[in-house]
Design a protein around this motif. Sequence first.
Motif, PDB file in Angstrom:
ATOM      1  N   VAL A 254      20.549  22.023  30.095  1.00 52.86           N
ATOM      2  CA  VAL A 254      20.914  23.074  29.073  1.00 52.86           C
ATOM      3  C   VAL A 254      22.127  22.569  28.745  1.00 52.86           C
ATOM      4  O   VAL A 254      23.362  22.759  29.428  1.00 52.86           O
ATOM      5  N   LYS A 255      22.886  22.913  27.974  1.00 48.43           N
ATOM      6  CA  LYS A 255      24.474  22.539  27.058  1.00 48.43           C
ATOM      7  C   LYS A 255      25.293  23.637  26.528  1.00 48.43           C
ATOM      8  O   LYS A 255      24.319  24.657  26.177  1.00 48.43           O
TER       9      LYS A 255
ATOM     10  N   ILE B 233      24.224  27.984  24.047  1.00 51.08           N
ATOM     11  CA  ILE B 233      23.468  29.078  24.929  1.00 51.08           C
ATOM     12  C   ILE B 233      24.430  30.311  23.899  1.00 51.08           C
ATOM     13  O   ILE B 233      25.481  29.629  23.742  1.00 51.08           O
ATOM     14  N   HIS B 234      23.589  31.382  23.452  1.00 50.28           N
ATOM     15  CA  HIS B 234      24.295  32.370  23.185  1.00 50.28           C
ATOM     16  C   HIS B 234      24.347  33.613  23.562  1.00 50.28           C
ATOM     17  O   HIS B 234      23.767  34.007  24.240  1.00 50.28           O
ATOM     18  N   ILE B 235      25.168  34.516  24.152  1.00 50.60           N
ATOM     19  CA  ILE B 235      25.796  35.113  24.734  1.00 50.60           C
ATOM     20  C   ILE B 235      26.088  36.530  23.901  1.00 50.60           C
ATOM     21  O   ILE B 235      26.799  36.480  23.002  1.00 50.60           O
ATOM     22  N   ASP B 236      25.971  37.643  24.361  1.00 45.88           N
ATOM     23  CA  ASP B 236      26.120  39.070  23.744  1.00 45.88           C
ATOM     24  C   ASP B 236      27.465  39.480  23.361  1.00 45.88           C
ATOM     25  O   ASP B 236      27.654  39.174  24.538  1.00 45.88           O
TER      26      ASP B 236
END
Length: 69
Positions: free
Chosen positions: A16-17, A21-24
Amino acid sequence: MQENKDIQPQAEPYIVKSHDIHIDADYADWIADIKSRYLFYAEKIKKLKQLVSVNGAEKMHQVGAELMR
């Protein structure tokens, strides 16, 4: 010995790069708050250790009051 038929063979690792990744936003704010508090108190503890080593343990109660400001 009986084999478990429910266990699937392991797949190849998935890399995973960071751009994947997308966080809240609330979670990111929470993490940033924890980090800032940690760094704030780490600096105060560092100063406390320096003061105690220079001034001796008898001044520790005065430094503790300073720490809580």
